[in-house]
Design an enzyme around this catalytic site. Sequence first.
Site, PDB file in Angstrom:
ATOM      1  N   ARG A  17      -5.445  -0.442  -9.793  1.00  0.00           N
ATOM      2  CA  ARG A  17      -6.622  -1.295 -10.027  1.00  0.00           C
ATOM      3  C   ARG A  17      -6.891  -1.468 -11.521  1.00  0.00           C
ATOM      4  O   ARG A  17      -7.159  -2.586 -11.979  1.00  0.00           O
ATOM      5  CB  ARG A  17      -7.865  -0.728  -9.333  1.00  0.00           C
ATOM      6  CG  ARG A  17      -7.844  -0.917  -7.831  1.00  0.00           C
ATOM      7  CD  ARG A  17      -9.077  -0.317  -7.199  1.00  0.00           C
ATOM      8  NE  ARG A  17      -9.165   1.091  -7.549  1.00  0.00           N
ATOM      9  CZ  ARG A  17     -10.285   1.801  -7.600  1.00  0.00           C
ATOM     10  NH1 ARG A  17     -11.444   1.239  -7.342  1.00  0.00           N
ATOM     11  NH2 ARG A  17     -10.270   3.071  -7.911  1.00  0.00           N
ATOM     12  N   ASN A  35      -9.746  -1.084  -3.754  1.00  0.00           N
ATOM     13  CA  ASN A  35      -8.940  -0.361  -2.773  1.00  0.00           C
ATOM     14  C   ASN A  35      -9.504  -0.653  -1.388  1.00  0.00           C
ATOM     15  O   ASN A  35     -10.710  -0.873  -1.243  1.00  0.00           O
ATOM     16  CB  ASN A  35      -8.994   1.144  -3.011  1.00  0.00           C
ATOM     17  CG  ASN A  35      -8.164   1.586  -4.196  1.00  0.00           C
ATOM     18  OD1 ASN A  35      -7.257   0.895  -4.629  1.00  0.00           O
ATOM     19  ND2 ASN A  35      -8.491   2.749  -4.733  1.00  0.00           N
TER      20      ASN A  35
END
Length: 90
Positions: A17, A35
Amino acid sequence: MARRIVVRGKVQGVFYRAWTMETAQSLGITGWVRNRDDGTVELLAMGNADAVNELIHHLHEGPPAARVDSVEVEEATAEPLDHFEKRPTL
């Protein structure tokens, strides 16, 4: 151009990320990344077509510790965002 993207593989716990945020910001892309409970990473990428396509190309590799098995891309509706952000797990 707006695209919803789901990345599968070893993409959680490997800074995927953070790497996605840095890459998207460097390309001038707005949107978000998060996520998901199923172990995937989902993102919304919005910007000019060349930049979004370049991000998609980079998503197939990811950061060094990641292992990307697949990148699923579909058209999406743009959201009113002026930056790229991390969102909580879905």
